[in-house]
Design an enzyme around this catalytic site. Structure first.
Site, PDB file in Angstrom:
ATOM      1  N   ARG A  54     -14.174  -5.765   3.494  1.00  9.82           N
ATOM      2  CA  ARG A  54     -12.756  -5.731   3.113  1.00  9.82           C
ATOM      3  C   ARG A  54     -12.066  -7.012   3.600  1.00  9.82           C
ATOM      4  NH1 ARG A  54      -9.877  -1.369   2.183  1.00  9.82           N
ATOM      5  NH2 ARG A  54      -8.653  -2.869   0.993  1.00  9.82           N
TER       6      ARG A  54
ATOM      7  N   ASP B  86     -16.041   9.522  -1.794  1.00 11.17           N
ATOM      8  CA  ASP B  86     -14.752   9.365  -1.124  1.00 11.17           C
ATOM      9  C   ASP B  86     -14.362  10.740  -0.588  1.00 11.17           C
ATOM     10  OD1 ASP B  86     -12.338   8.344  -0.245  1.00 11.17           O
ATOM     11  OD2 ASP B  86     -11.428   8.198  -2.224  1.00 11.17           O
TER      12      ASP B  86
ATOM     13  N   GLN C  40     -10.173  -3.085  -2.835  1.00 12.75           N
ATOM     14  CA  GLN C  40     -11.400  -2.409  -2.405  1.00 12.75           C
ATOM     15  C   GLN C  40     -12.562  -2.758  -3.327  1.00 12.75           C
ATOM     16  OE1 GLN C  40     -11.834   0.129   0.272  1.00 12.75           O
ATOM     17  NE2 GLN C  40     -13.977  -0.263  -0.212  1.00 12.75           N
TER      18      GLN C  40
ATOM     19  N   CYS D 162     -15.625   4.381   0.981  1.00 12.18           N
ATOM     20  CA  CYS D 162     -14.502   3.493   1.319  1.00 12.18           C
ATOM     21  C   CYS D 162     -13.869   3.834   2.664  1.00 12.18           C
ATOM     22  CB  CYS D 162     -13.457   3.501   0.200  1.00 12.18           C
ATOM     23  SG  CYS D 162     -12.871   5.134  -0.234  1.00 12.18           S
TER      24      CYS D 162
ATOM     25  N   HIS E 259      -7.207   0.890  -6.791  1.00 13.72           N
ATOM     26  CA  HIS E 259      -7.498   0.295  -5.476  1.00 13.72           C
ATOM     27  C   HIS E 259      -8.259  -1.018  -5.695  1.00 13.72           C
ATOM     28  CE1 HIS E 259      -7.801  -0.043  -1.301  1.00 13.72           C
ATOM     29  NE2 HIS E 259      -8.444   1.069  -0.978  1.00 13.72           N
TER      30      HIS E 259
ATOM     31  N   ARG F 221       0.876  -1.179   0.000  1.00 10.26           N
ATOM     32  CA  ARG F 221       0.000   0.000   0.000  1.00 10.26           C
ATOM     33  C   ARG F 221       0.910   1.226   0.000  1.00 10.26           C
ATOM     34  NH1 ARG F 221      -5.330   1.538   1.677  1.00 10.26           N
ATOM     35  NH2 ARG F 221      -5.375   3.665   2.485  1.00 10.26           N
TER      36      ARG F 221
END
Length: 339
Positions: free
Chosen positions: A316, A230, A137, A271, A134, A107
Site C-alpha cells: 500500500r 475481505d 488498494q 486487504c 477502492h 476516505r
C-alpha cells in the site's frame, strides 16, 4: 512530460489499462528505491490533506509515510475536523482545502463526495476508499501479483465472500481492465450489482479476460493463481450477523478451499483487517456469539506459507507513493509508454 500530472484517481476507470500498468511498474520501482535507501523526494515542499471520515490503519499510514518519503507534508483531518454536509458543503470545503493544499486524499462513505472534492478543489484528489470503489488498494494488489508471478498476463484471481462491496467491485473491474481472469464466488444476493458487472464485461471484451460470477465456490477456485477475501461484516453495516455468517461460511478460505485450486503455488490475499482468530474484541465477541473462532479466513491459511497479506499490506505504501508522485510531480514519463 508527465502524462498523469494534475489528474485525480477516484475510481479505477479514471485511467486506462496502460496507465494502471505504468502505476504498478512505478510502484515496484519505488519499492526498490526505498529498500536501497535511494532518496526520491519528488514532492518537495508540497502539502497533502488527508481527509478521513472512516478510520484506517494501512491507508493513513501509507499516505503519511509516502508523503514524507516524497518530501511532502501530510496533514490529517479526521471525521471531527471535516464538516461534510453538516456545517459546510463538500464544494465549499473543497474550495478552501484546495486553496491551501496541493493534493487531497479522501476516505469515506459516498463516492459523490470524493467526486465533488475533485470537481471543486482544483488539485489532484485520491480515493482512499468509498462505499463503491477502492482504487488505491488495486495498485497495491496487482503490484503484489506482478511481484509474485512476474507478469499479470493469463493470471486467474478469485474473490470469495461478499461480492457486493467496494473490494469486489474494484477487483472485478480492474482485473477486466488488465486482462486478468476474475472469478467471484458469492451467494446470489451478495453478487456484484448488474451495472458493475456490465462495466467489467465491457473491459473484458477488450482485454480478453475471463469473468465468472457464481455461487459455486469450488468451481470458482479451480486453477486459481490467487484467492482473495475481505471481511464479511463492514463497519457500521446494519445486518443480521447470524444470517451473514451462516451464508458465507462455505466461502471461507481454509486449507480445503486452497487445495481445491489444484495448484501448489496459489497465493492468498486480504486487504485487512481480517477476522482470522479471537485476538480482537470484535473477533472474540463474534466467536462467542456465533460459535466460530475464524470467519472469512482461517488462522492456519492467514499465517501460512501461501499467504501474501503482509507483503500486500506493505505494498500500500509503495503504490500510494507512485500514485501521488505521478499525479502531483513533474516527472518525465515518455509519452510512447502510453501509445
Amino acid at each position: 512530460m508527465n502524462h498523469f500530472y494534475g489528474k485525480s484517481f477516484l475510481k479505477e476507470c479514471d485511467f486506462t489499462a496502460q496507465e494502471l500498468n505504468y502505476l504498478i511498474d512505478f510502484s515496484l520501482h519505488l519499492k526498490k528505491m526505498k529498500k536501497n535507501n535511494i532518496p526520491h523526494k519528488y514532492l518537495e515542499g508540497k502539502n497533502i490533506a488527508l481527509l478521513f471520515e472512516k478510520n484506517s490503519t494501512r491507508t493513513r499510514s501509507a499516505f503519511t509515510v509516502a508523503a514524507n518519503d516524497l518530501g511532502a507534508h501530510p496533514e490529517f483531518l479526521g471525521k471531527n475536523d471535516i464538516q461534510f454536509g453538516t456545517k459546510e458543503s463538500v464544494a465549499d470545503t473543497a474550495k478552501i482545502i484546495g486553496s491551501m493544499f496541493d493534493g487531497i486524499e479522501f476516505r469515506g462513505f459516498l463516492q459523490e463526495n470524493v467526486e465533488e472534492l475533485a470537481k471543486y478543489s482544483g488539485v489532484p484528489v485520491w480515493n482512499g476508499l468509498t462505499d463503491e470503489w477502492h482504487p488505491t488498494q488495486m495498485i497495491a494488489d496487482f503490484m503484489t501479483l506482478k511481484e509474485e508471478f512476474g507478469s499479470l498476463a493469463g493470471l486467474t484471481l478469485v474473490y470469495v465472500g461478499d461480492g457486493r462491496n467496494n473490494m469486489a467491485n474494484s477487483l472485478l473491474v480492474t482485473s477486466a481492465m488488465l486482462g486478468v481472469n476474475i472469478h467471484i464466488a458469492a451467494p446470489k444476493d451478495l453478487q456484484p450489482a448488474k451495472e458493475v458487472q456490465s462495466l467489467a464485461k465491457k473491459y473484458a471484451k477488450e482485454s480478453k479476460a475471463n469473468i465468472l460470477i457464481t455461487e459455486d465456490v469450488k468451481t470458482a477456485v479451480k486453477n486459481a493463481d490467487a484467492i482473495y477475501t475481505d471481511v464479511w461484516i463492514s463497519m457500521g453495516e446494519d445486518i443480521d450477523y447470524a444470517k451473514r455468517i451462516s451464508q458465507l461460511l462455505p466461502y471461507q478460505i481454509n486449507k480445503e478451499l486452497l487445495a481445491a485450486t489444484g495448484k501448489k503455488h496459489t497465493i492468498v490475499l486480504h486487504c485487512l483487517p481480517a477476522f482470522h482468530d479471537k485476538n480482537t474484541i470484535m473477533g472474540k465477541k463474534l466467536a462467542e456469539q456465533f460459535k466460530v473462532s475464524e470467519l472469512e479466513i482461517t488462522d492456519e491459511v492467514f499465517l501460512g506459507k501461501q499467504s501474501r497479506v503482509f507483503i500486500e499490506g506493505e505494498n500500500r505504501l509503495h503504490s500510494i507513493k507512485a500514485i501521488m508522485a505521478a499525479t502531483l510531480s513533474e516527472l518525465f514519463i515518455p509519452e510512447e509508454y502510453f501509445d
